[in-house]
Design an enzyme around this catalytic site. Structure first.
Site, mmCIF file in Angstrom:
data_model
loop_
_atom_site.group_PDB
_atom_site.id
_atom_site.type_symbol
_atom_site.label_atom_id
_atom_site.label_comp_id
_atom_site.label_asym_id
_atom_site.label_seq_id
_atom_site.Cartn_x
_atom_site.Cartn_y
_atom_site.Cartn_z
ATOM 1 N N CYS A 75 0.863 -1.183 0.000
ATOM 2 C CA CYS A 75 0.000 0.000 0.000
ATOM 3 C C CYS A 75 0.898 1.231 0.000
ATOM 4 O O CYS A 75 1.626 1.464 0.963
ATOM 5 C CB CYS A 75 -0.925 -0.006 1.219
ATOM 6 S SG CYS A 75 -1.953 1.470 1.343
ATOM 7 N N CYS A 220 -5.169 5.907 -3.643
ATOM 8 C CA CYS A 220 -4.497 4.605 -3.644
ATOM 9 C C CYS A 220 -3.154 4.777 -4.329
ATOM 10 O O CYS A 220 -3.096 5.056 -5.532
ATOM 11 C CB CYS A 220 -5.347 3.564 -4.381
ATOM 12 S SG CYS A 220 -4.557 1.938 -4.527
#
Length: 283
Positions: A75, A220
């Site tokens: 991430c 993201c």
């Protein structure tokens, strides 16, 4: 009696995380605790939980727990949050640190402001077109037929940034909430996938991401990297240039080399709060 643990909340462009420093115990959390912490009504509220564990290869090993209790390999926004926590609590101002992730050991360059680390530049590693978490049988061809009921001929780029992505160039951004849940579970992706809905602009990209295990999020990092890689592969944007990627929460900068060998991500990070919560015994 419930055990007490100090928690730290951070966000990168509105993509928010609870950070747990468990380097002393080396004990990770389970899916049930991750779901409770991420619950915005009955828990703390977050897109994910970042569990920091001991590492022989870096300052810490970061495990990313999604809001649904699943684990993500990587991430980008979460890593920036982890870097800010690690550096701001180290008592020093290093030029570079390394953090172990499910996508490998990644090199991170903190940028400092009045309140400690304010942005992070990350070497995200390669963008891969062939990987175990991408459609099987791939031979480097970046395009995948992704049929969806009522949307025959839908095509996207399958890209791995350690975690899987299906990048849909030139798709309406408002399709993300409707098509994202179906495409996340596309049978060609063995571990489900993140889905990017991308508008190509003259100077960069505008992207909305349906995140695997989270749904719509404000930003993201790996999705921004995968989207930029797909646009460069399609020769819609230049390689080896810092590209703007605008997400609902704000802008990231992404640099894609022509050989996809090491994608660079640069973006802001913010501290939100810290506190103490009671955890069930043994957690």
């Amino acid at each position: 009696m419930a055990e007490r643990e100090r928690i730290f909340k951070y966000h990168g462009l509105g993509n928010d995380f609870v950070v747990l420093d468990r380097r002393q115990t080396g004990m990770d959390i389970d899916a049930e605790l991750s779901r409770w912490m991420c619950d915005r009504r009955r828990g703390i509220g977050a897109d994910g939980v970042l569990s920091l564990l001991p590492s022989a290869a870096g300052l810490a090993r970061m495990v990313v727990h999604n809001a649904d209790g699943s684990i993500a390999e990587m991430c980008g926004n979460g890593l920036r949050c982890a870097v800010k926590y690690l550096v701001d609590h180290s008592g020093s101002r290093p030029e570079r640190i390394t953090v172990e992730t499910g996508a490998g050991v990644l090199s991170c360059v903190p940028g400092y402001g009045a309140d400690g680390v304010s942005e992070v530049d990350i070497s995200m590693g390669p963008a891969r077109l062939v990987a175990p978490n991408l459609p099987s049988g791939a031979t480097g061809q970046p395009f995948l037929e992704a049929p969806v009921p009522g949307h025959s001929g839908l095509r996207g780029s399958a890209v791995s940034m350690g975690n899987p992505h299906l990048v849909l160039l030139d798709r309406p951004l408002d399709e993300a909430e409707r098509l994202g849940p179906t495409l996340e579970r596309h049978p060609s992706f063995p571990d489900r996938t993140n889905v990017e809905f991308v508008r190509v602009d003259p100077d960069g990209l505008t992207v909305v991401v349906w995140e695997r295990g989270c749904g719509l999020t404000q930003a993201c990092g790996t999705g921004a990297c995968a989207s930029a890689a797909a646009a460069v592969l399609a020769k819609r944007l230049p390689a080896d240039a810092w590209l703007r990627v605008t997400l609902p929460g704000g802008d990231l900068r992404i640099r894609v080399p022509s050989d996809l060998s090491d994608i660079r991500l640069r973006g802001p990070v913010s501290f939100v709060f810290e506190g103490v919560v009671g955890l069930p015994s043994g957690r």
